[in-house]
Design a protein around this motif. Structure first.
Motif, short mmCIF file in Angstrom:
data_model
loop_
_atom_site.label_atom_id
_atom_site.label_comp_id
_atom_site.label_asym_id
_atom_site.label_seq_id
_atom_site.Cartn_x
_atom_site.Cartn_y
_atom_site.Cartn_z
N TYR A 13 66.69 61.40 70.33
CA TYR A 13 67.51 60.41 70.44
C TYR A 13 68.92 60.42 69.97
N ASP A 18 57.56 53.27 76.92
CA ASP A 18 58.65 53.30 77.81
C ASP A 18 58.14 53.02 79.21
N HIS A 33 59.20 49.53 71.34
CA HIS A 33 60.62 49.86 71.57
C HIS A 33 60.32 50.92 72.61
N ASP A 34 61.21 51.03 73.60
CA ASP A 34 61.19 51.85 74.68
C ASP A 34 61.12 53.43 74.14
N ARG A 84 67.73 56.61 79.19
CA ARG A 84 68.04 55.73 77.93
C ARG A 84 66.76 54.88 77.57
N ALA A 85 66.71 54.82 76.33
CA ALA A 85 65.81 53.95 75.75
C ALA A 85 66.23 52.56 75.42
N TYR A 86 65.54 51.48 75.78
CA TYR A 86 66.43 50.14 75.42
C TYR A 86 65.50 49.55 74.32
N SER A 117 70.97 50.60 73.36
CA SER A 117 70.22 51.51 73.88
C SER A 117 70.30 52.96 73.30
N SER A 118 69.74 53.90 73.52
CA SER A 118 69.84 55.46 73.03
C SER A 118 69.59 56.45 74.11
N GLU A 119 70.38 57.48 74.56
CA GLU A 119 70.14 58.27 75.24
C GLU A 119 68.98 59.45 74.53
#
Length: 275
Positions: free
Chosen positions: A229, A74, A69-70, A35-37, A43-45
Motif C-alpha cells: 500500500y 476488506d 482496517h480494510d 483503495r483500502a479505507y 484511504s490507501s491504494e
C-alpha cells in the motif's frame, strides 16, 4: 509432530497449516488499484495483487484477525467468507463482525486464549498486546492485537509456538510477552512503517522490527506487511539491513508472495545468530 507451514498471500494475509488445521490471517483480497479505507476519510491504494483470489482459498478452520482496517479485513473477504467461520480477534472487531452476521467472531482480551481442537490436534490462539499508535493517539485507531499460536497434541504441551505481531509499534509489553513465553519458535512481523497523513507512524519500520525480534526472542522471523500500500514508507530492505547490523541475518525467513516456508521448532534449527 505434524509439519507446519506458512504461505504468504500478500500484505498481512497468510495461510498457516499445521496437521489438520488451516488458519487464515488478516484476509485482504483487494486488487492492485483498489483503495483500502482506514477511517477518518483516509484511504490507501493497493500497489500489488494478492497471490490468490478469495475464490482460490482452501477450506479454512478459523481466521486470526489483528484488527478491523480494510487492509486486514476488506469488503471482498467479508462478502465471500463463510459467516459461520470462527474469527478470533479483538472485542471491538468481534462486536462489529457479529453485527454483520459473523456469528462465530470471538473477541479475546489480552492474554486470553481460545483453543481449537480437531482430531488429535489442538491449536490455542492467545491475544497478545498491541499498540497501533503512540500515546493517546492509539485511541483514535481500532484496537489491535497480536496473536500467539500454540500447536500441539489434543492432550499435552504445545510443540510449536508462533507469535504474529499484528499491526503494532514496538512497545514495552513485548518484553512481557518474552517473559511469559520464553521459547517462541517463529515470529511473523508486520512492518511497513505505515504513515497516516505522511506524519503519524502506526506500524513498525525496519529498526523497530529488529528491536521487536530481539526483544521477543523469536528463533526465526517471517516479515510481512511492507510493500502492498502507498502508506507503507519503510521497505523490507530497511528491516534486512537492521538485522544484518545486529548480526541476526540467520533468523530471517523471507518468503515471496505466493511462496511457502516451513515453520519449525527452535530445537530443529541448526544455527541461530545471536541477538
Amino acid at each position: 509432530m505434524p509439519d507446519a507451514t506458512l504461505t504468504f498471500i500478500g500484505n498481512a494475509t497468510t495461510i498457516i497449516r499445521y496437521g489438520p488445521f488451516t488458519l487464515l490471517t488478516d484476509p485482504n483480497f483487494l486488487r492492485r488499484g483498489d483503495r483500502a479505507y482506514l477511517g477518518y476519510g483516509l484511504s490507501s491504494e493497493r500497489l500489488r495483487d494478492p497471490a490468490i483470489t478469495v475464490d482460490d482459498l482452501p477450506a479454512v478452520d478459523a481466521v486470526v484477525l489483528s484488527h478491523l482496517h480494510d487492509d486486514h479485513w476488506d469488503p471482498v473477504a467479508e462478502r465471500h467468507l463463510d459467516r459461520g467461520l470462527p474469527v478470533l480477534t479483538t472485542g471491538a472487531a468481534a462486536r462489529t463482525l457479529n453485527g454483520r452476521g459473523f456469528r462465530e467472531a470471538v473477541g479475546l482480551r489480552t492474554w486470553e486464549g481460545q483453543p481449537l481442537v480437531k482430531g488429535d490436534h489442538r491449536v490455542t490462539v492467545t491475544a497478545m498486546p498491541g499498540r497501533h499508535a503512540p500515546g493517546p493517539l492509539r485511541h483514535a485507531l481500532p484496537p489491535v492485537m497480536g496473536a500467539l499460536l500454540e500447536f500441539g497434541p489434543r492432550a499435552g504441551d504445545p510443540e510449536l509456538r508462533m507469535y504474529i505481531s499484528g499491526d503494532t509499534l514496538m512497545h514495552d509489553a513485548v518484553a512481557e510477552i518474552a517473559r511469559r513465553y520464553p521459547r517462541i519458535d517463529a515470529g511473523v512481523v508486520h512492518l511497513g512503517g505505515t504513515k497516516l497523513l505522511g506524519l503519524l507512524t502506526v506500524t513498525m519500520d525496519g529498526r523497530q522490527g529488529a528491536r521487536w525480534l530481539s526483544t521477543s526472542g523469536c528463533a526465526t522471523v517471517v516479515p510481512v506487511h511492507y510493500d502492498d500500500y502507498t502508506v507503507f514508507k519503510s521497505p523490507l530492505s530497511d528491516f534486512e539491513g537492521e538485522l544484518h547490523r545486529r548480526g541476526m541475518d540467520a533468523r530471517l525467513r523471507r518468503v515471496e508472495r505466493g511462496g511457502t516456508v516451513p515453520i519449525v521448532p527452535r530445537s530443529r534449527i541448526s544455527a541461530r545468530a545471536p541477538g
